[in-house]
Design a protein around this motif. Sequence first.
Motif, PDB file in Angstrom:
ATOM      1  N   GLY A 259       0.818  -1.219   0.000  1.00 56.62           N
ATOM      2  CA  GLY A 259       0.000   0.000   0.000  1.00 56.62           C
ATOM      3  C   GLY A 259       0.846   1.260   0.000  1.00 56.62           C
ATOM      4  N   ILE A 260       1.956   1.246   0.713  1.00 53.10           N
ATOM      5  CA  ILE A 260       2.861   2.396   0.715  1.00 53.10           C
ATOM      6  C   ILE A 260       3.436   2.622  -0.686  1.00 53.10           C
ATOM      7  CG2 ILE A 260       5.075   3.240   1.593  1.00 53.10           C
ATOM      8  CD1 ILE A 260       4.401   1.868   4.247  1.00 53.10           C
ATOM      9  N   LEU A 261       3.845   1.524  -1.333  1.00 54.64           N
ATOM     10  CA  LEU A 261       4.364   1.634  -2.703  1.00 54.64           C
ATOM     11  C   LEU A 261       3.286   2.142  -3.667  1.00 54.64           C
ATOM     12  CD1 LEU A 261       6.482  -1.645  -2.959  1.00 54.64           C
ATOM     13  CD2 LEU A 261       7.328   0.696  -2.757  1.00 54.64           C
ATOM     14  N   LEU A 262       2.054   1.668  -3.470  1.00 56.75           N
ATOM     15  CA  LEU A 262       0.949   2.095  -4.327  1.00 56.75           C
ATOM     16  C   LEU A 262       0.732   3.600  -4.230  1.00 56.75           C
ATOM     17  CD1 LEU A 262      -1.532   1.359  -6.128  1.00 56.75           C
ATOM     18  CD2 LEU A 262      -2.827   1.108  -3.982  1.00 56.75           C
ATOM     19  N   ALA A 263       0.681   4.121  -2.995  1.00 55.68           N
ATOM     20  CA  ALA A 263       0.457   5.551  -2.803  1.00 55.68           C
ATOM     21  C   ALA A 263       1.627   6.372  -3.329  1.00 55.68           C
ATOM     22  CB  ALA A 263       0.224   5.845  -1.326  1.00 55.68           C
ATOM     23  N   ASP A 264       2.831   5.845  -3.159  1.00 59.47           N
ATOM     24  CA  ASP A 264       4.012   6.560  -3.631  1.00 59.47           C
ATOM     25  C   ASP A 264       4.012   6.685  -5.149  1.00 59.47           C
ATOM     26  OD1 ASP A 264       6.628   7.785  -3.190  1.00 59.47           O
ATOM     27  OD2 ASP A 264       7.441   5.983  -4.109  1.00 59.47           O
ATOM     28  N   ARG A 265       3.512   5.655  -5.839  1.00 61.40           N
ATOM     29  CA  ARG A 265       3.511   5.670  -7.303  1.00 61.40           C
ATOM     30  C   ARG A 265       2.336   6.453  -7.883  1.00 61.40           C
ATOM     31  NH1 ARG A 265       8.598   4.611  -8.576  1.00 61.40           N
ATOM     32  NH2 ARG A 265       9.350   2.687  -7.604  1.00 61.40           N
ATOM     33  N   ILE A 266       1.171   6.283  -7.283  1.00 60.84           N
ATOM     34  CA  ILE A 266      -0.035   6.896  -7.848  1.00 60.84           C
ATOM     35  C   ILE A 266      -0.179   8.351  -7.433  1.00 60.84           C
ATOM     36  CG2 ILE A 266      -2.552   6.821  -7.823  1.00 60.84           C
ATOM     37  CD1 ILE A 266      -2.422   3.829  -7.742  1.00 60.84           C
ATOM     38  N   GLY A 267       0.179   8.666  -6.184  1.00 55.05           N
ATOM     39  CA  GLY A 267       0.017  10.037  -5.709  1.00 55.05           C
ATOM     40  C   GLY A 267      -0.895  10.094  -4.496  1.00 55.05           C
ATOM     41  N   ASN A 268      -1.105  11.302  -4.020  1.00 59.44           N
ATOM     42  CA  ASN A 268      -1.885  11.512  -2.802  1.00 59.44           C
ATOM     43  C   ASN A 268      -3.389  11.539  -3.093  1.00 59.44           C
ATOM     44  OD1 ASN A 268       0.481  11.709  -1.360  1.00 59.44           O
ATOM     45  ND2 ASN A 268       0.559  13.932  -1.444  1.00 59.44           N
ATOM     46  N   HIS A 269      -4.044  10.435  -2.753  1.00 56.39           N
ATOM     47  CA  HIS A 269      -5.498  10.336  -2.878  1.00 56.39           C
ATOM     48  C   HIS A 269      -6.030   9.700  -1.590  1.00 56.39           C
ATOM     49  CE1 HIS A 269      -5.125  11.369  -7.125  1.00 56.39           C
ATOM     50  NE2 HIS A 269      -4.194  10.437  -7.235  1.00 56.39           N
ATOM     51  N   ALA A 270      -5.796  10.373  -0.479  1.00 59.51           N
ATOM     52  CA  ALA A 270      -6.091   9.788   0.832  1.00 59.51           C
ATOM     53  C   ALA A 270      -7.567   9.435   0.972  1.00 59.51           C
ATOM     54  CB  ALA A 270      -5.668  10.763   1.935  1.00 59.51           C
ATOM     55  N   ALA A 271      -8.454  10.327   0.560  1.00 60.03           N
ATOM     56  CA  ALA A 271      -9.890  10.070   0.712  1.00 60.03           C
ATOM     57  C   ALA A 271     -10.325   8.857  -0.107  1.00 60.03           C
ATOM     58  CB  ALA A 271     -10.686  11.304   0.301  1.00 60.03           C
ATOM     59  N   LEU A 272      -9.838   8.749  -1.340  1.00 62.99           N
ATOM     60  CA  LEU A 272     -10.175   7.612  -2.200  1.00 62.99           C
ATOM     61  C   LEU A 272      -9.686   6.303  -1.591  1.00 62.99           C
ATOM     62  CD1 LEU A 272     -11.159   6.350  -4.872  1.00 62.99           C
ATOM     63  CD2 LEU A 272      -8.907   6.909  -5.836  1.00 62.99           C
ATOM     64  N   PHE A 273      -8.440   6.303  -1.151  1.00 62.51           N
ATOM     65  CA  PHE A 273      -7.870   5.082  -0.579  1.00 62.51           C
ATOM     66  C   PHE A 273      -8.599   4.689   0.709  1.00 62.51           C
ATOM     67  CE2 PHE A 273      -3.700   6.399  -2.728  1.00 62.51           C
ATOM     68  CZ  PHE A 273      -3.925   5.552  -3.798  1.00 62.51           C
ATOM     69  N   LEU A 274      -8.932   5.688   1.543  1.00 65.64           N
ATOM     70  CA  LEU A 274      -9.633   5.391   2.787  1.00 65.64           C
ATOM     71  C   LEU A 274     -11.015   4.827   2.502  1.00 65.64           C
ATOM     72  CD1 LEU A 274      -9.661   5.491   5.864  1.00 65.64           C
ATOM     73  CD2 LEU A 274     -10.516   7.838   5.724  1.00 65.64           C
ATOM     74  N   GLY A 275     -11.720   5.392   1.525  1.00 63.97           N
ATOM     75  CA  GLY A 275     -13.035   4.876   1.169  1.00 63.97           C
ATOM     76  C   GLY A 275     -12.978   3.439   0.686  1.00 63.97           C
TER      77      GLY A 275
END
Length: 322
Positions: free
Chosen positions: A15-31
């Motif tokens: 998940g850390i690698l996913l966020a690092d590659r895709i970018g900051n989408h905290a609300a989307l990922f949390l949902g």
Amino acid sequence: MRRPFVVAGIAWGAGILLADRIGNHAALFLGMAVSFLLSGVCYDYLFREGRPVWIFLSALFLAAAHFSWVDGQNRSQIPATVEGEKMTAAGTIVSSPVVDGDVLRFDLKLARLQQKDRVINGNREKIRVFLSLQTEEEAEKAGQLRRYSRIRLPIRMEKPSPRSNPGEMDYRAYLYRQKIHWTGKGKGLHSLVMVKEAPPHPVGWVDAWRKKLAGQLEKMYDEPVSGYLRGLLLGERLEVDPDWERQYTRLGLVHLLSISGLHVTVLTGIVYYILKWIGLTREKAAWIVIGLLPVYAVLTGLGAPVVRAAVMAGLTMIALIF
């Protein structure tokens, strides 16, 4: 299901690698994490299967959301218009000051920046300060600066330099990971004003203890051996003789000059088996090692690799006890 924490741990790293590659989408990922968690729990309750899948997906997107949120907070509050401007900075030294040749380096937590009538709230943001030392007297004075001293000094505000060549260290990214977005450069210590001396603090005591040990090594050994031992025992890599460092680099052994998990592992094994050899039981030897690990971590400056290795070594000793 066996070992759900292993599945969650692997997913968290992914998940850390996913966020690092895709970018900051905290609300989307949390949902997505909440959706997979709720649907997974319901599905598991009804059909008693599929638990590894929903645990993995929930942990994956929860880690991505957490990383995105933390990274989203890592932004400078200082306006970009100050770049290149000479300003007076007031704040607190929050790192151990290091003299590297004729340059003094430390991190300053800003209280404010001022330029004539213009005052900017520092918002307790950290900047990396570099001061070129003009004389030997200034170098001696620099050695007297302490962490948590409150100071005021003129500096020129600059953005950290980005990587200019392929394969070169990206200094801007390095500072970004430490939540530092600005550097301040100045000349000499003649304009530095000590607003308030460093108050008593455990970290300050540790710094003083390390400096005292470094002084003892310099008394006991001549250069370049004293610098080598300071680098190897205290983690002061900058004290190692440059010629020695080049020789280690040619041999591919330069990593030995940096305190890392390898040093902690080797030291832990040596101490443990010496204690066993002199007749202590496995449990007593492990307890003594557990007590010594924090001391060694503090001695070397609490670097992230050392802290991580000390925690793992401590868990290993706990496993030997129980």
